[in-house]
Design an enzyme around this catalytic site. Sequence first.
Site, PDB file in Angstrom:
ATOM      1  N   LYS A   1      37.104  52.436  14.110  1.00  0.00           N
ATOM      2  CA  LYS A   1      37.029  51.637  12.877  1.00  0.00           C
ATOM      3  C   LYS A   1      38.400  51.123  12.433  1.00  0.00           C
ATOM      4  O   LYS A   1      39.444  51.619  12.854  1.00  0.00           O
ATOM      5  CB  LYS A   1      36.352  52.446  11.769  1.00  0.00           C
ATOM      6  CG  LYS A   1      34.830  52.479  11.978  1.00  0.00           C
ATOM      7  CD  LYS A   1      34.069  52.989  10.795  1.00  0.00           C
ATOM      8  CE  LYS A   1      32.572  52.909  11.104  1.00  0.00           C
ATOM      9  NZ  LYS A   1      31.750  53.603  10.133  1.00  0.00           N
TER      10      LYS A   1
ATOM     11  N   ARG B   1      29.194  60.089  15.138  1.00  0.00           N
ATOM     12  CA  ARG B   1      28.678  58.851  15.751  1.00  0.00           C
ATOM     13  C   ARG B   1      29.865  58.153  16.419  1.00  0.00           C
ATOM     14  O   ARG B   1      30.768  57.686  15.734  1.00  0.00           O
ATOM     15  CB  ARG B   1      28.056  57.981  14.656  1.00  0.00           C
ATOM     16  CG  ARG B   1      27.413  56.717  15.153  1.00  0.00           C
ATOM     17  CD  ARG B   1      26.810  55.927  14.001  1.00  0.00           C
ATOM     18  NE  ARG B   1      26.170  54.715  14.492  1.00  0.00           N
ATOM     19  CZ  ARG B   1      26.811  53.591  14.761  1.00  0.00           C
ATOM     20  NH1 ARG B   1      28.127  53.493  14.568  1.00  0.00           N
ATOM     21  NH2 ARG B   1      26.153  52.544  15.217  1.00  0.00           N
TER      22      ARG B   1
END
Length: 264
Positions: free
Chosen positions: A205, A239
């Site tokens: 991210k 995840r």
Amino acid sequence: MGILNVTPDSFSDGGCHILLDDAMRHAERMLAEGAAIIDVGGESTRPGAQPVSTQQELDRVAPVVERLICEFDALVSVDTSCPTVMRETAALGAGMINDVRALQREGAIEAALGTGLPVCLMHIQGEPQDMQQSPRYDAPIEEAVIDFLEARVTACEAVGLRRERLLLDPGFGFGKTVEHNLRLLNRMDRVTRLNLPLLVGMSRKSMIGKVLGRPVEERLPGGLALASLAVERGARILRVHDVGPVLDAVNMTWAVLREGCEHD
Ligand code: 9MG
């Protein structure tokens, strides 16, 4: 939880796993590396992403879910906020719903309830199209996240979706600045006080990109540090894109934590 995006525009592996055979190969690799869950998503939720129609999402996700269930002995999670996609993929054998909008869409709680599946409720402020446009909170981020998640759990329980079927996710990067994300990770033990299993996604991210100045393909070392810290602060499902390396980092972290438990 290995990430299997079947969208043309997903932020870190966009376009790579669009073809069914490619998607299967990628899932097979993640399972061989130790993934217990494959999370299939047909709508990009990266900042600025545009929504897709129900039919488009279903056309992307359903064939992948069907083949995953046929070919592999794995839990298949569907990353969706759409009630129809929840129902249709559950009928194909999906084993979990991962909703970044925490079942806030009309009909989503009822659809999830009807499937009988476990559901991950994630914190989000805004919608993917606009969530990163100067996000701000009136309360400290961890309190805002806890209040939101508690309210969503209450809404689920009110219609009979029992808390035994729920997991929670603080939603790193979903309507949060880098400072919000760092603070939230430092205070994640407070979210564990809601007494539900925590799922966390930080893989590749932009928080890693912003802190380290790395493009998306160079964010694995930063992601490993975050994975280790997340486990230490209570995350039970991660995840991730890079299953093998993350599993090594997690197993190493657990070895240290176990030693602490045994000898304290
Ligand atoms: C679909 N998706 C993208 N990022 C995510 C995250 O951090 N958590 C969950 N549950 N889903 C995510």
